[in-house]
Design an enzyme around this catalytic site. Structure first.
Site, PDB file in Angstrom:
ATOM      1  N   CYS A 102       0.805  -1.222   0.000  1.00 37.27           N
ATOM      2  CA  CYS A 102       0.000   0.000   0.000  1.00 37.27           C
ATOM      3  C   CYS A 102       0.839   1.273   0.000  1.00 37.27           C
ATOM      4  O   CYS A 102       0.340   2.343  -0.352  1.00 37.27           O
ATOM      5  CB  CYS A 102      -0.930   0.015   1.213  1.00 37.27           C
ATOM      6  SG  CYS A 102      -1.953  -1.462   1.357  1.00 37.27           S
ATOM      7  N   HIS A 395      -8.761   3.248  -2.770  1.00 38.08           N
ATOM      8  CA  HIS A 395      -7.383   2.856  -2.472  1.00 38.08           C
ATOM      9  C   HIS A 395      -6.785   1.998  -3.582  1.00 38.08           C
ATOM     10  O   HIS A 395      -6.731   0.776  -3.478  1.00 38.08           O
ATOM     11  CB  HIS A 395      -7.361   2.107  -1.136  1.00 38.08           C
ATOM     12  CG  HIS A 395      -6.023   1.573  -0.738  1.00 38.08           C
ATOM     13  ND1 HIS A 395      -4.829   2.197  -1.066  1.00 38.08           N
ATOM     14  CD2 HIS A 395      -5.677   0.440  -0.052  1.00 38.08           C
ATOM     15  CE1 HIS A 395      -3.823   1.485  -0.589  1.00 38.08           C
ATOM     16  NE2 HIS A 395      -4.309   0.418   0.019  1.00 38.08           N
ATOM     17  N   CYS A 425       0.257   2.417   6.759  1.00 34.30           N
ATOM     18  CA  CYS A 425       0.517   1.007   6.984  1.00 34.30           C
ATOM     19  C   CYS A 425       0.565   0.329   5.625  1.00 34.30           C
ATOM     20  O   CYS A 425       0.101   0.882   4.625  1.00 34.30           O
ATOM     21  CB  CYS A 425      -0.572   0.377   7.845  1.00 34.30           C
ATOM     22  SG  CYS A 425      -2.216   0.422   7.079  1.00 34.30           S
TER      23      CYS A 425
END
Length: 438
Positions: A102, A395, A425
């Site tokens: 991510c 996302h 994160c």
């Protein structure tokens, strides 16, 4: 792990800082909707061209391109190079693709910062892209081996022998999955664990999700997303997409309460509404040293003061604790503390993950459990994710990092404030934090 000391550091680059000149992104679209026929290269090319169109700079001055992508296509895994070859960028520009789950495009930005600090480049374009709509199911290993044997066979008998080795189970495709190879747990299951361990209720998660959707919707209405470009989509390219299509201005806790938990059907609290959705999209940022910006007559949005990356022992700790473990290091390197931050942006993989990290930050006991000497501090929610985050905006794994960098830098410039923190994160038990200054 030590907590920050106010006397410990200074800005990266000293008197010639690394400048964030501009950023741009596509609207983020839920997977299999507006961008369902777009490849990673299509999306990446779009933001690269738009960034060049928005910044008054000769493309020949760009020395390097670095893009992040998590689910890179097998037929063109160096997405960064495909972006160069298919855009207005000179083809001589070297390009690479990095993967930090991510945080991939934030890591691409870190690589760009390092290239500028080492003087191996003067101007760098960084960014990221993800097309979950293009993620493909894989053949099983058994079927792959059999087909390879068929291809190498010299006669019909050998081909039939190879095909006879295929078992019924080998014919089932392996669907793309977001889970940890070492633990077998999905990110959502880790969010459930975190919610239970730190006592984050379903109500709290849904209230947070409502907040981020409403802030994002208000941000669009008030014109606070100038980095979002308009894109023509549809089979005939006759449909205009101007906003992220996951943002819900009318969502409410009451509506979200109707949804069932996804990862723990009986006792869970994480739902499709309080988690970030699978998303397609791309983002890009232009970086250079302050002296080069001055010479080119460009006004930076912000400067990179420090960054930090961490890995977490996911056999001992939850893998979504990256913001808690990376942020104190970034603060120490910058010589600042949470109290100095005018704005804070945290990636919202899940509402539970955000709320748990924030709960830990203000607790000396919980911070000490993770090896920190003292609490990081309590975040002022009036300055936290002020125009929403990934739960609402979407996302696209490889694109979120530079989306946040741009969003934070632009808001710092709009408010004329001095310091901002972005923190993320990432799968694999990874974390990345960055302090920006003006």
């Amino acid at each position: 792990m030590a907590n920050p000391s106010s006397n410990s550091s200074s800005t990266l680059g000293g008197n010639d800082r690394v400048a964030i000149i501009a950023g741009v992104r596509t609207p983020f679209a839920r997977a299999w909707t507006a961008f369902k026929h777009w490849t990673e290269a299509d999306l990446g090319r779009t933001v690269a061209n738009e960034l060049l169109n928005r910044v008054d700079i000769d493309p020949e001055l760009i020395d390097e391109l670095i893009f992040g992508c998590v689910s890179a296509p097998m037929d063109g895994p160096n997405v960064g190079r495909e972006v160069v070859l298919r855009s207005q960028l000179p083809r001589r520009i070297p390009a690479s693709t990095v993967q930090m789950y991510c945080a991939s495009s934030a890591y691409a930005a870190v690589q760009g910062v390092n290239a500028l600090l080492l003087n191996t480049a003067d101007v760098v374009m960084v960014g990221g892209v993800e097309s979950m709509s293009s993620a493909r199911a894989r053949f099983s290993l058994g079927l792959s081996h059999a087909l390879q044997d068929v291809a190498k066979a010299r006669n019909l008998q050998d081909r039939l022998k190879a095909l006879s080795q295929i078992k019924a189970g080998d014919l089932l495709p392996e669907q793309p999955a977001i889970e940890e190879p070492t633990t077998g747990k999905s990110m959502g299951e880790s969010a459930e664990d975190m919610a239970k361990h730190y006592g984050i209720s379903r109500r709290e998660q849904d209230e947070y999700a409502e907040r981020t959707h409403h802030l994002a919707a208000a941000g669009y209405e008030e014109g606070f997303f100038p980095e979002v470009m308009s894109v023509l989509t549809g089979d005939a390219f006759d449909q205009v997409l101007e906003r992220d299509n996951n943002v819900r201005a009318d969502t409410s806790v009451e509506r979200m309460a109707r949804l069932r938990p996804v990862f723990d059907r009986q006792h869970g609290t994480v739902t499709a509404a309080n988690a970030s959705p699978l998303t397609d999209g791309a983002s890009a940022v232009l970086l250079m040293r302050e002296s080069r910006a001055r010479k080119l007559g460009l006004t930076p949005l912000a400067f990179v003061r420090s960054y930090a990356q961490v890995g977490i022992d996911i056999q001992r700790h939850n893998l979504l604790l990256g913001p808690t473990l990376a942020t104190p290091i970034a603060f120490e390197r910058a010589g600042v503390s949470l109290d100095d931050m005018d704005l804070v942006e945290m990636h919202e993989a899940f509402a539970a993950q955000v709320l748990a990290n924030l709960k830990i930050w203000k607790s000396p006991h919980l911070c000490q459990e993770l090896g920190l000497d003292e609490a990081i501090g309590e975040v002022n929610m009036e300055t936290f994710n002020v125009h929403g985050g990934s739960v609402a905006l979407g996302h696209p794994f490889g694109a979120t990092g530079t989306r946040i960098i741009t969003q934070l830098a632009q808001e710092m410039a709009r408010r004329d404030v001095n310091l901002g923190l972005l923190t993320m994160c990432a799968a694999g038990g990874l974390g990345l934090s960055m302090v920006l200054e003006r």
